[in-house]
Design a protein around this motif. Structure first.
Motif, PDB file in Angstrom:
ATOM      1  N   ARG A   1      42.655  37.210  43.016  1.00 34.96           N
ATOM      2  CA  ARG A   1      44.611  37.146  43.471  1.00 34.96           C
ATOM      3  C   ARG A   1      44.614  36.790  42.086  1.00 34.96           C
ATOM      4  N   THR A   2      43.990  35.955  41.104  1.00 39.71           N
ATOM      5  CA  THR A   2      44.445  35.064  40.188  1.00 39.71           C
ATOM      6  C   THR A   2      43.898  36.053  38.628  1.00 39.71           C
TER       7      THR A   2
ATOM      8  N   GLN B   1      47.730  42.480  42.477  1.00 37.27           N
ATOM      9  CA  GLN B   1      49.012  42.844  42.059  1.00 37.27           C
ATOM     10  C   GLN B   1      48.291  44.183  41.482  1.00 37.27           C
ATOM     11  N   MET B   2      47.732  45.033  41.609  1.00 39.61           N
ATOM     12  CA  MET B   2      47.129  46.523  41.344  1.00 39.61           C
ATOM     13  C   MET B   2      47.052  47.187  42.715  1.00 39.61           C
ATOM     14  N   GLU B   3      46.569  46.579  43.863  1.00 43.90           N
ATOM     15  CA  GLU B   3      47.315  46.767  44.920  1.00 43.90           C
ATOM     16  C   GLU B   3      48.137  47.422  45.545  1.00 43.90           C
TER      17      GLU B   3
ATOM     18  N   ALA C   1      40.576  46.307  31.750  1.00 40.39           N
ATOM     19  CA  ALA C   1      40.859  47.391  32.822  1.00 40.39           C
ATOM     20  C   ALA C   1      41.792  47.846  33.592  1.00 40.39           C
ATOM     21  N   ILE C   2      42.460  47.063  33.765  1.00 40.81           N
ATOM     22  CA  ILE C   2      43.844  47.453  34.745  1.00 40.81           C
ATOM     23  C   ILE C   2      45.367  46.647  34.355  1.00 40.81           C
ATOM     24  N   GLU C   3      45.538  47.070  33.416  1.00 37.64           N
ATOM     25  CA  GLU C   3      46.721  46.555  32.872  1.00 37.64           C
ATOM     26  C   GLU C   3      46.558  44.988  32.422  1.00 37.64           C
ATOM     27  N   TYR C   4      46.044  44.183  31.974  1.00 40.87           N
ATOM     28  CA  TYR C   4      45.998  43.071  32.411  1.00 40.87           C
ATOM     29  C   TYR C   4      46.700  42.174  33.344  1.00 40.87           C
ATOM     30  N   ILE C   5      46.587  42.130  34.901  1.00 42.90           N
ATOM     31  CA  ILE C   5      46.694  42.237  35.659  1.00 42.90           C
ATOM     32  C   ILE C   5      45.919  41.391  36.621  1.00 42.90           C
TER      33      ILE C   5
END
Length: 64
Positions: A44-45, A58-60, A50-54
């Motif tokens: 969560r934090t 947030q990606m989900e 690997a996923i654009e610094y999120i």
């Protein structure tokens, strides 16, 4: 060929950011702390390169 780099990275983070700083008296205590780390911080934090610094959550949400 399967690559386990993501899991190696996860376990490295778990060890360096949590487990190496604690000494657990029981397995239950360790399980509770590790669960809280994964669900409360890692997913969560914590941002992931690997996923654009999120954060994973947030990606989900973006993918839904």
């Amino acid at each position: 060929m399967l690559h386990n780099a993501p899991m190696e990275s996860f376990f490295h983070t778990l060890k360096t950011e949590l487990a190496h700083h604690r000494q657990y008296q029981t397995r239950t205590e360790a399980k509770r702390d590790i669960f809280a780390f994964i669900e409360g911080f890692y997913n969560r934090t914590r941002i992931h390169s690997a996923i654009e610094y999120i954060a994973l959550i947030q990606m989900e949400l973006k993918a839904a």
